[in-house]
Design an enzyme around this catalytic site. Sequence first.
Site, PDB file in Angstrom:
ATOM      1  N   ASP A  10      34.212  48.062  44.093  1.00 21.68           N
ATOM      2  CA  ASP A  10      33.344  49.194  43.732  1.00 21.68           C
ATOM      3  C   ASP A  10      31.982  49.041  44.415  1.00 21.68           C
ATOM      4  O   ASP A  10      30.943  48.898  43.774  1.00 21.68           O
ATOM      5  CB  ASP A  10      33.182  49.300  42.209  1.00 21.68           C
ATOM      6  CG  ASP A  10      32.528  48.056  41.591  1.00 21.68           C
ATOM      7  OD1 ASP A  10      31.905  48.214  40.510  1.00 21.68           O
ATOM      8  OD2 ASP A  10      32.621  46.958  42.177  1.00 21.68           O
ATOM      9  N   ASP A  14      26.997  43.587  45.966  1.00 18.93           N
ATOM     10  CA  ASP A  14      27.720  42.346  46.230  1.00 18.93           C
ATOM     11  C   ASP A  14      29.133  42.602  46.728  1.00 18.93           C
ATOM     12  O   ASP A  14      29.689  41.796  47.494  1.00 18.93           O
ATOM     13  CB  ASP A  14      27.710  41.423  45.005  1.00 18.93           C
ATOM     14  CG  ASP A  14      28.167  42.103  43.737  1.00 18.93           C
ATOM     15  OD1 ASP A  14      28.072  43.339  43.642  1.00 18.93           O
ATOM     16  OD2 ASP A  14      28.610  41.396  42.813  1.00 18.93           O
ATOM     17  N   ASP A  15      29.724  43.739  46.335  1.00 17.40           N
ATOM     18  CA  ASP A  15      31.023  44.111  46.908  1.00 17.40           C
ATOM     19  C   ASP A  15      30.886  44.278  48.422  1.00 17.40           C
ATOM     20  O   ASP A  15      31.751  43.880  49.193  1.00 17.40           O
ATOM     21  CB  ASP A  15      31.513  45.434  46.330  1.00 17.40           C
ATOM     22  CG  ASP A  15      31.648  45.436  44.828  1.00 17.40           C
ATOM     23  OD1 ASP A  15      30.611  45.519  44.161  1.00 17.40           O
ATOM     24  OD2 ASP A  15      32.778  45.323  44.341  1.00 17.40           O
ATOM     25  N   ASN A  39      30.257  50.444  39.863  1.00 16.91           N
ATOM     26  CA  ASN A  39      28.799  50.339  40.017  1.00 16.91           C
ATOM     27  C   ASN A  39      28.155  51.722  40.124  1.00 16.91           C
ATOM     28  O   ASN A  39      27.087  51.971  39.576  1.00 16.91           O
ATOM     29  CB  ASN A  39      28.464  49.520  41.263  1.00 16.91           C
ATOM     30  CG  ASN A  39      28.758  48.052  41.062  1.00 16.91           C
ATOM     31  OD1 ASN A  39      28.502  47.509  39.994  1.00 16.91           O
ATOM     32  ND2 ASN A  39      29.332  47.417  42.071  1.00 16.91           N
ATOM     33  N   THR A 124      37.163  43.133  42.633  1.00 16.67           N
ATOM     34  CA  THR A 124      35.759  42.836  42.332  1.00 16.67           C
ATOM     35  C   THR A 124      35.063  43.999  41.624  1.00 16.67           C
ATOM     36  O   THR A 124      33.836  44.114  41.651  1.00 16.67           O
ATOM     37  CB  THR A 124      34.988  42.505  43.627  1.00 16.67           C
ATOM     38  OG1 THR A 124      35.033  43.653  44.499  1.00 16.67           O
ATOM     39  CG2 THR A 124      35.559  41.294  44.329  1.00 16.67           C
ATOM     40  N   ASN A 158      26.675  40.236  30.772  1.00 18.66           N
ATOM     41  CA  ASN A 158      25.476  40.751  31.446  1.00 18.66           C
ATOM     42  C   ASN A 158      25.234  42.225  31.110  1.00 18.66           C
ATOM     43  O   ASN A 158      24.117  42.720  31.183  1.00 18.66           O
ATOM     44  CB  ASN A 158      25.539  40.542  32.964  1.00 18.66           C
ATOM     45  CG  ASN A 158      26.764  41.200  33.608  1.00 18.66           C
ATOM     46  OD1 ASN A 158      27.563  41.827  32.916  1.00 18.66           O
ATOM     47  ND2 ASN A 158      26.904  41.043  34.914  1.00 18.66           N
ATOM     48  N   GLU A 164      30.816  41.124  30.350  1.00 19.89           N
ATOM     49  CA  GLU A 164      30.431  41.255  31.771  1.00 19.89           C
ATOM     50  C   GLU A 164      30.843  42.653  32.246  1.00 19.89           C
ATOM     51  O   GLU A 164      31.828  43.230  31.762  1.00 19.89           O
ATOM     52  CB  GLU A 164      31.170  40.149  32.547  1.00 19.89           C
ATOM     53  CG  GLU A 164      30.954  40.164  34.050  1.00 19.89           C
ATOM     54  CD  GLU A 164      31.863  41.174  34.731  1.00 19.89           C
ATOM     55  OE1 GLU A 164      32.990  41.369  34.261  1.00 19.89           O
ATOM     56  OE2 GLU A 164      31.415  41.796  35.696  1.00 19.89           O
ATOM     57  N   PHE A 165      30.146  43.208  33.230  1.00 17.24           N
ATOM     58  CA  PHE A 165      30.309  44.619  33.575  1.00 17.24           C
ATOM     59  C   PHE A 165      31.743  45.016  33.935  1.00 17.24           C
ATOM     60  O   PHE A 165      32.250  46.038  33.445  1.00 17.24           O
ATOM     61  CB  PHE A 165      29.370  45.005  34.732  1.00 17.24           C
ATOM     62  CG  PHE A 165      29.582  46.429  35.189  1.00 17.24           C
ATOM     63  CD1 PHE A 165      30.354  46.715  36.294  1.00 17.24           C
ATOM     64  CD2 PHE A 165      29.032  47.485  34.466  1.00 17.24           C
ATOM     65  CE1 PHE A 165      30.574  48.021  36.699  1.00 17.24           C
ATOM     66  CE2 PHE A 165      29.234  48.805  34.858  1.00 17.24           C
ATOM     67  CZ  PHE A 165      30.010  49.079  35.976  1.00 17.24           C
ATOM     68  N   ASN A 166      32.408  44.284  34.810  1.00 17.96           N
ATOM     69  CA  ASN A 166      33.733  44.715  35.277  1.00 17.96           C
ATOM     70  C   ASN A 166      34.743  44.807  34.140  1.00 17.96           C
ATOM     71  O   ASN A 166      35.610  45.673  34.138  1.00 17.96           O
ATOM     72  CB  ASN A 166      34.265  43.771  36.361  1.00 17.96           C
ATOM     73  CG  ASN A 166      33.533  43.943  37.678  1.00 17.96           C
ATOM     74  OD1 ASN A 166      32.980  45.012  37.948  1.00 17.96           O
ATOM     75  ND2 ASN A 166      33.506  42.904  38.481  1.00 17.96           N
ATOM     76  N   HIS A 237      27.920  38.001  43.017  1.00 14.71           N
ATOM     77  CA  HIS A 237      29.119  37.724  42.213  1.00 14.71           C
ATOM     78  C   HIS A 237      30.417  37.868  43.030  1.00 14.71           C
ATOM     79  O   HIS A 237      31.243  36.960  43.059  1.00 14.71           O
ATOM     80  CB  HIS A 237      29.168  38.699  41.030  1.00 14.71           C
ATOM     81  CG  HIS A 237      27.917  38.735  40.205  1.00 14.71           C
ATOM     82  ND1 HIS A 237      27.588  37.761  39.281  1.00 14.71           N
ATOM     83  CD2 HIS A 237      26.901  39.636  40.182  1.00 14.71           C
ATOM     84  CE1 HIS A 237      26.438  38.069  38.702  1.00 14.71           C
ATOM     85  NE2 HIS A 237      25.996  39.189  39.233  1.00 14.71           N
ATOM     86  N   ASP A 238      30.595  39.011  43.675  1.00 10.95           N
ATOM     87  CA  ASP A 238      31.872  39.323  44.312  1.00 10.95           C
ATOM     88  C   ASP A 238      32.144  38.448  45.535  1.00 10.95           C
ATOM     89  O   ASP A 238      33.306  38.184  45.868  1.00 10.95           O
ATOM     90  CB  ASP A 238      31.900  40.801  44.720  1.00 10.95           C
ATOM     91  CG  ASP A 238      31.755  41.705  43.515  1.00 10.95           C
ATOM     92  OD1 ASP A 238      31.298  42.851  43.684  1.00 10.95           O
ATOM     93  OD2 ASP A 238      32.073  41.266  42.398  1.00 10.95           O
TER      94      ASP A 238
HETATM   95  O1  RIB Z   1      29.031  41.726  36.624  1.00 13.34           O
HETATM   96  C1  RIB Z   1      29.029  41.682  38.033  1.00 13.34           C
HETATM   97  C2  RIB Z   1      30.052  42.608  38.590  1.00 13.34           C
HETATM   98  O2  RIB Z   1      29.742  43.937  38.205  1.00 13.34           O
HETATM   99  C3  RIB Z   1      30.079  42.628  40.123  1.00 13.34           C
HETATM  100  O3  RIB Z   1      31.382  42.927  40.555  1.00 13.34           O
HETATM  101  C4  RIB Z   1      29.151  43.752  40.473  1.00 13.34           C
HETATM  102  O4  RIB Z   1      29.479  44.373  41.725  1.00 13.34           O
HETATM  103  C5  RIB Z   1      29.424  44.712  39.354  1.00 13.34           C
HETATM  104  O5  RIB Z   1      30.563  45.477  39.707  1.00 13.34           O
HETATM  105 CA    CA Z   2      31.788  44.773  42.093  1.00 16.00          CA
END
Ligand code: RIB
Ligand code: CA
Length: 306
Positions: A10, A14-15, A39, A124, A158, A164-166, A237-238
């Site tokens: 996404d 970082d992707d 994202n 990711t 986070n 965590e977001f994903n 992260h990714d």
């Molecule tokens: O929490 C970090 C993740 O969420 C990473 O993949 C970042 O790109 C967001 O998608």
């Molecule tokens: Ca991501």
Amino acid sequence: MTFSLLLDCDPGLDDALALLLAHGDPNLDLVAVTTVGGNVSLEGTTRNALQLREYLGFHDVPIAAGAAGPLTGPTRDAAEVHGASGLGNVTLPAAVLATSDISAVDLIIQTLQAAPGTIHLVATGPLTNIALALAKEPRIVEWAASFIIMGGSYTRGNTTPAAEFNIYADPDAAAAVFAAGWTVVMVGLDLTLQAVVHAGIVERMHTLGTLGVDLVAPLATFWTNPLDDEWDGQALHDVCAVAYLARPDLFTTKPARVEVELTGTFTRGATVVDFHSAAPNAIVLTKVDVEGFWDYVHEAWANVNV
Ligand code: RIB
Ligand code: CA
């Protein structure tokens, strides 16, 4: 040894750098890319993937768009972190090439089916495309050479204190993915937050010429956390998830049983990680050789000319 991978993502600050790594490392063969809403909107993540493909030069890699939102529940994004476009303040030329005329789910299934046991599936972003592919063709569990995700954590989240977001963006998809019968390699926040982009790393990024000055450093420094007075820099992260595929020697792992909380008022989307389970379904990354990680990533990124 060359590792072939399909990256479901996404983009995303970082992707984008994970795509750069997958393209830059000669030991990695990026065979396909699928996009998911996360994202930013699916339209935004797909636009970003298409623009990155042409800017970085992986023109022959098919890109297919997938799910715009989660299996159930509201669609969330992380534009407050990644910027409205999803690539911070980086502006790339408009893409000329379009997405493939098949869906992300079908590209995942067809790619893995065509070469059973040889292509690694790396995700990711939110896991919606993966869960939909599993529902349509459960045999991808056997066909994928391995399955690696950036997501979850065994301490804190986070997006909420627990999640965590994903995972939080589509907890039902994540639960289905962890229950599918394969071993999930989980690259969570406890790992990724060990390698943050501090000033010395930014200086090193600037030695990558136009690529570093115009893309890598801006993506890696766009977000600062105003609420964290100990802020030392973004975590990519990714990038850690793709790096694990090519260089598992840089990481320490532990087997664990991972379950996804779906009903907690304050904990929905949390990954509950049991390192003492007799029935593990995951390999969880716990430690990274930080210096070795940055050396590896920088060397791979340096192979790309823009
Ligand atoms: O929490 C970090 C993740 O969420 C990473 O993949 C970042 O790109 C967001 O998608
Ligand atoms: Ca991501």
